[in-house]
Scaffold this active site. Sequence first.
Site, PDB file in Angstrom:
ATOM      1  N   HIS A 132     -16.623  23.104  28.943  1.00 26.41           N
ATOM      2  CA  HIS A 132     -15.870  23.605  30.058  1.00 26.41           C
ATOM      3  C   HIS A 132     -16.899  23.559  31.273  1.00 26.41           C
ATOM      4  CE1 HIS A 132     -12.590  26.268  31.373  1.00 26.41           C
ATOM      5  NE2 HIS A 132     -12.733  25.607  32.167  1.00 26.41           N
ATOM      6  N   GLU A 147     -12.144  29.603  23.612  1.00 26.55           N
ATOM      7  CA  GLU A 147     -13.359  29.110  24.218  1.00 26.55           C
ATOM      8  C   GLU A 147     -14.487  30.430  23.965  1.00 26.55           C
ATOM      9  OE1 GLU A 147     -12.730  27.726  28.231  1.00 26.55           O
ATOM     10  OE2 GLU A 147     -12.309  25.887  27.332  1.00 26.55           O
TER      11      GLU A 147
END
Length: 118
Positions: A82, A63
């Site tokens: 997220h 990420e």
Amino acid sequence: MTLHVPLDPTTRGMISTAELAAMKSTAVLINTCRGAVVDESALTAALKVGQIFGFGADVTEVEPIDPESELITLPNVVITPHLGGRAVECGINATRNAVANAERIARGEEPLWVVEPV
């Protein structure tokens, strides 16, 4: 199939080629726990050939996800950035838990919530 496990050495890559092959072609895999629980290379390959129907996630192996990732180009994939845990209630609960843990530690008690390093 939805994933709800912590990331630790036993769950890292737990969904890979063999697990994807065992799923029905109509299966949709949802990952909202930790990205590295899913082997994204194996997942991409399975999605491309229709081995499973789709994938949805609020987490990715790395990420932020690489903008060149083939996974995000597939029409049967939905990935959010997220943000699933960003509801107001999540912030309130996190604050309450942190304060409760601090109070326990101040009283010489063990904390209830400890996040172990991966």
